[in-house]
Design an enzyme around this catalytic site. Structure first.
Site, PDB file in Angstrom:
ATOM      1  N   ARG B 366      -4.019   0.408  -6.959  1.00  0.00           N
ATOM      2  CA  ARG B 366      -4.761   1.346  -6.126  1.00  0.00           C
ATOM      3  C   ARG B 366      -6.259   1.406  -6.411  1.00  0.00           C
ATOM      4  O   ARG B 366      -7.019   1.749  -5.544  1.00  0.00           O
ATOM      5  CB  ARG B 366      -4.148   2.740  -6.243  1.00  0.00           C
ATOM      6  CG  ARG B 366      -2.861   2.853  -5.461  1.00  0.00           C
ATOM      7  CD  ARG B 366      -2.466   4.304  -5.330  1.00  0.00           C
ATOM      8  NE  ARG B 366      -1.594   4.680  -6.431  1.00  0.00           N
ATOM      9  CZ  ARG B 366      -0.256   4.607  -6.373  1.00  0.00           C
ATOM     10  NH1 ARG B 366       0.339   4.185  -5.290  1.00  0.00           N
ATOM     11  NH2 ARG B 366       0.474   4.979  -7.403  1.00  0.00           N
ATOM     12  N   VAL B 367      -6.661   1.114  -7.634  1.00  0.00           N
ATOM     13  CA  VAL B 367      -8.103   1.196  -7.919  1.00  0.00           C
ATOM     14  C   VAL B 367      -8.697  -0.137  -8.352  1.00  0.00           C
ATOM     15  O   VAL B 367      -9.918  -0.282  -8.403  1.00  0.00           O
ATOM     16  CB  VAL B 367      -8.436   2.262  -8.997  1.00  0.00           C
ATOM     17  CG1 VAL B 367      -8.112   3.640  -8.508  1.00  0.00           C
ATOM     18  CG2 VAL B 367      -7.737   1.959 -10.300  1.00  0.00           C
TER      19      VAL B 367
END
Lengths: 168, 499
Positions: B366-367
């Site tokens: 996600r990051v």
């Protein structure tokens, strides 16, 4: 150890506002007569029979209190109830109980000093000091107030010294 | 040792004893009223705090875990031998912690921070509490610096950034630990300190891991915190917190730390054991109510600190073992929701020979995207889509003779990509190699290479780059940008090699 159940019974006893004398005499009678205690603790013996014994031996108010404990099969924790009751009485009368274990008995002046220290530290008006001889301390004394232990004995100093030597 | 003589010892002891000052020792004591299964119920200690360390008569320590009206519940951090009903317990007025120092690097320690590798004592510089508050919002910085695992499929599609928490999840025997190990091995020379926390593992497995790390020279920058299956549940419970406390010590020095928790399923099981023995109410799957908080407070401590606060980071790779690929079980869903992405490993892929057995569809980072180097971002851009298209069309492979040219090409391209992403154990790929291979794959260089010859072809191709076009490699490694000219050059060289 005092269980929560014993504390509850003790609180009720305190709220009855009985005479100190009648509680103390009942306590002595029960704790010094194991046969009597056995009867009251015994679940096989009928309630009516226990009640009639209590009616003969105890004053009316404390008697009814004991009847309720017997009915709920609580006589096996009677000693605990009495300890909890004592704590509550002490708490309400601004008193404190402490225990002093010693190797050589301190003189009256020293005892008074110890009492004064407790009085100041715990902000109480009266101190009940239980004395107990404990030869294994070698010298000095250990004072127990509640959970806190003030160790000024040779035994304690030796074990503390041992710890510091091992850690190095 | 031989230099110390008897008289010296005696004189030291004598002076110690002479200088010893007799003073009143004030202690808060309680009494054990019941003990068993590593749990002691203590009467008294009215002022004991939750999480406080207490000391038993035998010198064994415990942590306060339950506070009740008249009693407290403690978990023992050592043997209960010699402790009986009536034994004394003393408050230490300290929270449980681990000794930390730079000398921990290269060592194997237990959950209490004591060495278990037989290489002697470790001098502590500081004492860090095992339970520490996670850094706040203002002290953090976004994740922007990549942490290369050296695994092509991960670095290209699910990149991990420094300060990220990426879950490795899969059934038993799918290569979860191997991915973590490869990531550790790949940190050589990257100025990253690695901590491997083994929770409830077999001692033989831990020994094997230490051997692998030593063999690859990875122990020079690694620490192993081990709490094996035979350790008390309480020690297994504190092991990841101890590991994180050690990581925090290095993070506060401004260093980047990679921490692997292997695995958190066993950690949850240890906590469940402890909670049930402490008579806390069981919830779903008999886990206690705070099992989510157990992992969230642990993983929340991984972060990237702002430069004002030292600029260090803790990257966490927690591992979760699933049963029969069930991602919707209690602990897996919890940890998936806490972490910043997951790498899902599948038995089916593993046994089909696709190793690392990463399921591209269910894995996500996600990051990490922000932390990927520009070169890698550009090279790996279409990889996931190409693989997804291949998977969609895969069923048609059996009709290969009747397919049109474009479909056939798409299938061949997919096959070559799958082959490209296969990677043997402990063979991390450097950034330039990953970029060159991906650029070649995107430009269909591998399309007409038979699958069986793929392995030798790619290694020969890389040798060709290394010997003849080292300037290209250097450019990728230093600039970390992939320009159109560079792509052209890489493709040109690959075509030249093919001829």
């Amino acid at each position: 150890m005092i269980s929560q159940r014993a504390v509850n019974y003790a609180k009720i006893l305190y709220s009855l506002k009985l005479k100190d004398e009648s509680v103390r005499s009942a306590k002595e009678l029960l704790l010094n007569n194991s046969d009597l205690m056995n009867i009251l603790e015994n679940p096989v013996i009928k309630k009516q029979e226990k009640d009639s014994v209590i009616e003969v031996l105890f004053e009316k108010e404390i008697g009814s209190y004991l009847k309720v404990i017997c009915e709920n099969q609580g006589m096996d924790i009677f000693t605990e109830v009495m300890d909890a009751y004592e704590e509550i009485v002490f708490e309400h009368n601004d008193m404190i109980k402490a225990r002093l274990a010693y190797a050589i008995k301190p003189d009256d002046e020293e005892l008074e000093q110890i009492k004064n220290m407790i009085r100041d530290k715990y902000k109480k008006t009266e101190v009940f000091l239980e004395l107990e001889e404990e030869a294994s301390l070698i010298g000095g004394f250990v004072l127990y107030v509640g959970d806190i232990e003030y160790d000024k004995s040779i035994k304690g100093a030796l074990s503390e010294m041992q710890k510091t030597l091992i850690r190095r | 040792m031989s230099n110390i003589n008897q008289n010296e010892i005696i004189s030291v002891l004598k002076s110690e004893i002479e200088d010893y000052q007799l003073k009143t020792i004030v202690k808060e004591t309680g009494t054990i009223i019941s003990i068993g299964d590593g749990i002691a119920t203590v009467y008294g200690l009215d002022n004991a705090m939750y999480g406080e360390l207490v000391e038993f008569e035998t010198g064994v320590r415990g942590i306060v875990q339950n506070l009740e009206m008249k009693t407290i519940g403690c978990v023992l951090l050592g043997s209960d031998y010699g402790l009986t009903e009536g034994s004394k317990v003393v408050r230490t007025k300290k929270r449980a912690g681990v000794p930390v120092s730079n000398k921990l690097i290269g060592r194997v320690v237990n959950a209490l921070g004591n060495p278990i590798d037989g290489k002697g004592a470790i001098d502590a510089e500081e004492f860090y509490p095992i339970e520490n508050e996670a850094p706040g919002v203002c002290t953090r910085k976004p994740v922007t610096v990549p942490l290369q695992t050296g695994i092509l499929s991960i670095d290209s599609m699910f990149p991990i950034g420094r300060g990220q928490r990426e879950l490795i999840i899969g059934d038993r025997q799918t290569g979860k630990t191997s991915i973590a190990m490869d990531a550790i091995i790949n940190q050589k020379g990257q100025d990253v300190i690695c901590i491997y926390v083994a929770i409830g593992q077999k001692a033989s497995t831990v020994a094997k891991i230490v051997n692998t790390l030593t063999k690859h020279g990875a122990m020079d920058y690694s620490i192993v915190v081990s709490s094996s299956a035979s350790d008390l549940a309480s020690l297994q419970y504190i092991a990841p917190y101890s590991g994180t406390a050690i990581a925090e010590y290095f993070m506060k020095q401004g260093k980047d730390v990679l921490i692997v928790y292997d695995d958190l399923s066993k950690h949850a099981v240890a906590y469940r054991t402890m909670s049930l023995l402490l008579e806390r109410s069981p919830g779903r799957e008999a886990y206690p109510g705070d099992v989510f908080y157990l992992h969230s407070r642990l993983l929340e401590r991984s972060c990237r600190l702002d430069d004002v606060y030292g600029g260090g980071s803790i990257t966490a790779l927690p591992i979760i073992e699933t049963l029969a690929g069930d991602l919707s079980a209690y602990i897996p869903t919890n940890v998936i929701s806490i972490t910043d992405g997951q790498i899902f490993l599948e038995s089916e892929l593993f046994f089909a020979g696709i190793r690392p057995a990463v399921n591209v569809g269910l894995s996500v980072s996600r990051v990490g995207g922000a932390a990927q180097t520009k070169a890698m971002k550009k090279a790996a851009g279409g990889l996931r889509i190409d693989l997804a298209q291949y998977r969609e069309m895969e069923v048609f492979t059996q009709f290969s003779s009747d397919l049109d040219k474009t479909t056939k090409e798409l299938l061949d391209h997919g096959k070559s990509l799958i082959e490209l992403l296969k990677q043997p154990l402990s063979k991390p790929l450097p950034l330039h190699e990953q970029v060159i291979l991906l650029v070649c794959a995107n430009n269909k260089i591998f399309l007409d290479v038979p699958i069986k010859e793929m392995k030798t072809f790619r290694s020969d191709l890389m040798d060709y780059y290394r010997t003849k076009y080292f300037n290209l490699i250097e450019e990728i490694d230093t600039k970390k940008v992939l320009t159109d000219e560079l792509i052209e050059q890489i493709v040109k060289v690959a075509k030249e090699f093919k001829k």
